[in-house]
Motif scaffolding. Structure first.
Motif, PDB file in Angstrom:
ATOM      1  N   ASN A 193       0.852  -1.192   0.000  1.00 51.18           N
ATOM      2  CA  ASN A 193       0.000   0.000   0.000  1.00 51.18           C
ATOM      3  C   ASN A 193       0.891   1.247   0.000  1.00 51.18           C
ATOM      4  O   ASN A 193       1.458   1.623   1.031  1.00 51.18           O
ATOM      5  N   ASP A 194       1.010   1.907  -1.165  1.00 55.42           N
ATOM      6  CA  ASP A 194       1.956   3.007  -1.316  1.00 55.42           C
ATOM      7  C   ASP A 194       1.529   4.286  -0.599  1.00 55.42           C
ATOM      8  O   ASP A 194       2.343   5.163  -0.351  1.00 55.42           O
ATOM      9  N   THR A 195       0.234   4.397  -0.278  1.00 56.35           N
ATOM     10  CA  THR A 195      -0.206   5.620   0.398  1.00 56.35           C
ATOM     11  C   THR A 195       0.084   5.559   1.897  1.00 56.35           C
ATOM     12  O   THR A 195       0.008   6.560   2.592  1.00 56.35           O
ATOM     13  N   PHE A 196       0.432   4.366   2.369  1.00 52.73           N
ATOM     14  CA  PHE A 196       0.704   4.165   3.791  1.00 52.73           C
ATOM     15  C   PHE A 196       2.209   4.255   3.991  1.00 52.73           C
ATOM     16  O   PHE A 196       2.943   3.435   3.453  1.00 52.73           O
ATOM     17  N   PRO A 197       2.712   5.264   4.731  1.00 49.01           N
ATOM     18  CA  PRO A 197       4.157   5.421   4.821  1.00 49.01           C
ATOM     19  C   PRO A 197       4.824   4.237   5.515  1.00 49.01           C
ATOM     20  O   PRO A 197       4.316   3.760   6.528  1.00 49.01           O
ATOM     21  N   PRO A 198       5.919   3.746   4.976  1.00 45.25           N
ATOM     22  CA  PRO A 198       6.610   2.621   5.602  1.00 45.25           C
ATOM     23  C   PRO A 198       7.396   3.081   6.833  1.00 45.25           C
ATOM     24  O   PRO A 198       7.681   4.263   6.995  1.00 45.25           O
ATOM     25  N   ALA A 199       7.735   2.130   7.711  1.00 47.64           N
ATOM     26  CA  ALA A 199       8.561   2.423   8.876  1.00 47.64           C
ATOM     27  C   ALA A 199       9.394   1.185   9.155  1.00 47.64           C
ATOM     28  O   ALA A 199       8.862   0.087   9.225  1.00 47.64           O
ATOM     29  N   VAL A 200      10.692   1.337   9.261  1.00 45.72           N
ATOM     30  CA  VAL A 200      11.545   0.157   9.410  1.00 45.72           C
ATOM     31  C   VAL A 200      12.151   0.060  10.797  1.00 45.72           C
ATOM     32  O   VAL A 200      12.290  -1.036  11.338  1.00 45.72           O
ATOM     33  N   GLY A 201      12.497   1.173  11.409  1.00 43.77           N
ATOM     34  CA  GLY A 201      13.084   1.137  12.744  1.00 43.77           C
ATOM     35  C   GLY A 201      14.305   0.231  12.795  1.00 43.77           C
ATOM     36  O   GLY A 201      15.135   0.248  11.886  1.00 43.77           O
ATOM     37  N   GLY A 202      14.381  -0.601  13.838  1.00 44.08           N
ATOM     38  CA  GLY A 202      15.548  -1.465  14.022  1.00 44.08           C
ATOM     39  C   GLY A 202      15.372  -2.863  13.453  1.00 44.08           C
ATOM     40  O   GLY A 202      16.238  -3.713  13.633  1.00 44.08           O
ATOM     41  N   ALA A 203      14.260  -3.114  12.745  1.00 38.71           N
ATOM     42  CA  ALA A 203      13.945  -4.490  12.331  1.00 38.71           C
ATOM     43  C   ALA A 203      15.001  -5.092  11.414  1.00 38.71           C
ATOM     44  O   ALA A 203      15.379  -6.256  11.563  1.00 38.71           O
TER      45      ALA A 203
END
Lengths: 227, 214
Positions: free
Chosen positions: B121-131
């Motif tokens: 879903n491109d409209t939903f901003p990704p978040a990666v953090g420490g994963a």
């Protein structure tokens, strides 16, 4: 005479310019220079590139800079969290550019800049979308991605105590990105709870040596107010 | 079919955390695991924002606003614990000093590929953090996740359809239906919860499962 104490938060941020790259320390609600952020919002320099682990979630953290539309690009690892409404709104509008960086890579890119390195080879992100377009290399059979150093014009950081030489000690997990950012910017401005006389900080507990710090502003008390 | 609640999934995973381990628990369901590690085991919890020796939540009114975990909850420090900056914290991961990480997942593939940071879903901003750092750095990676999506679609697949967090990094998966090991031949059922049968679990899985070793 070295005295890095600054009279006010507003004076401390007065030379931040339109288009500057600004690092802001903190993780979630911890170790954030909220008074410097507020002063930067009042100062009003826009088109900033922000380097910060999160994109803000409260009316005290970096979200206020987003709300004021002073930020055109953000470099961070975890922009989305409970309450990150301003980031999400600007992102949806296409009004902010996001460079997403894994948290450890963000830390190491900042550290590299402060340590005079061009970058680092990290295994993090190898074979993923975040490595696309970046140089990769096999070292002893393991894949690595070249991540380049991340410099800034200004770093706004938060510590618990500082002295007139810029030596800093932190409160618990409030340390997070602050010592790294202190090294990586042309000008580093530290917001501290209290300023203590030079010589009073236990040298074994100084987590940021004053050489990395240009200005120190206290939240409370007068100059040389003993802790 | 038996579908374990998240607390029971965490309880099952906690049994496999060895005494003396340095452990990072990811955001969400993994955080529950520490509630169920038995008192006769000493486990030192790492929080990527810069804590070793994370203790339980403070009593109301005793919160230190700087002392939070990676999920941004108030925590305490156990005696012997310490603080450090983020470069040192992630050196502990990438440098192979952390014994175990427990993460959630959107999808896991038969070869141990992990997808847990972005959807399609491109409209939903990704978040990666420490994963991603945990995925490549921890000596062992356990995943705790529901076996299927809310709509019943499989999340254990031949290949992940979402962007990868790390390639070939997962060692064991704890779902609400079963416990599975990642092997060279694919996902092997280690335990079936309750009265679940192999065929029932296979029907809800997007890759061919291997039966438990006799």
């Amino acid at each position: 005479m070295i005295n890095k104490e600054c009279e006010s938060f507003q004076a401390a941020v007065a030379d931040i310019a339109e288009g500057d790259v600004v690092m802001i320390g903190g993780f979630g609600s911890s170790g954030i220079p909220v008074r410097l952020i507020d002063a930067l919002r009042r100062h009003g320099a826009g088109n900033l590139t922000l380097i910060s682990n999160n994109a803000g979630a409260t009316d005290e953290d970096v979200a206020v800079l987003l709300e004021a539309r002073l930020v055109s690009k953000i470099v961070c690892s975890f922009p989305r969290s409970a309450g990150s409404v301003w980031f999400e709104r600007l992102y949806e509008e296409g009004a902010i550019e996001l460079e997403l960086v894994p948290q450890g890579t963000l830390a190491e890119r900042i550290r590299a800049a402060g340590a005079g390195l061009g970058g680092v080879y990290t295994p993090t992100g190898y074979g993923t979308r975040l490595a696309e377009g970046k140089e990769t290399r096999l070292i002893d059979g393991k894949g690595y991605v070249l991540e380049t150093a991340l410099h800034a014009d200004v770093a706004l950081i938060k510590a618990e105590q500082g002295d007139g030489w810029g030596n800093l000690r932190y409160n618990t997990a409030g340390r997070n990105f602050n010592p790294l950012m202190a090294m990586a910017a042309r000008t580093t401005i530290a917001e501290v709870d209290t300023i203590v006389p030079v010589g009073q900080l236990d040298p074994e507990c100084v987590a940021t040596p004053g050489i990395f710090v240009d200005r120190v502003v206290a939240r409370k008390g007068q100059r040389h107010d003993a802790a | 079919m038996t579908r374990l609640e998240p607390a029971r999934m965490a309880q099952r995973l906690a049994q496999d955390i060895p005494d003396g381990a340095y452990v990072n628990l990811g955001i969400g369901m993994p955080t529950l695991v520490s509630n169920y590690v038995s008192d006769d085991r000493q486990v030192i919890y790492h929080s990527e924002n810069g804590i070793l020796g994370v203790g339980p939540a403070p009593a109301p009114g005793q919160e230190n606003t700087d002392l939070i975990n990676a999920s941004k909850q108030f925590v305490t420090l156990l005696p012997g614990g310490c603080y450090f900056d983020n470069a040192e914290s992630f050196a502990m991961m990438r440098g192979g000093h952390l014994d175990l990480a427990v993460l959630g997942a959107f999808q896991v593939a038969a070869n141990g590929d992990l997808a847990n940071w972005a959807t399609d879903n491109d409209t939903f901003p990704p978040a990666v953090g420490g994963a991603m750092d945990l995925a490549v750095g921890a000596r062992k990676l356990f995943v705790i996740m529901r076996h299927t999506t809310k709509d019943g679609a499989p999340k254990l697949l031949d290949q992940c359809t979402y962007p990868l967090t790390g390639a070939g990094v997962v060692k064991r998966i704890y779902t609400d239906l079963a416990v599975l090991d990642v092997t060279d031949q694919g996902l092997q059922v280690r335990e079936l919860h309750g009265d679940n049968t192999f065929d029932q679990v296979q029907a809800l899985t997007g890759t061919r499962l291997l039966p438990a070793r006799a």
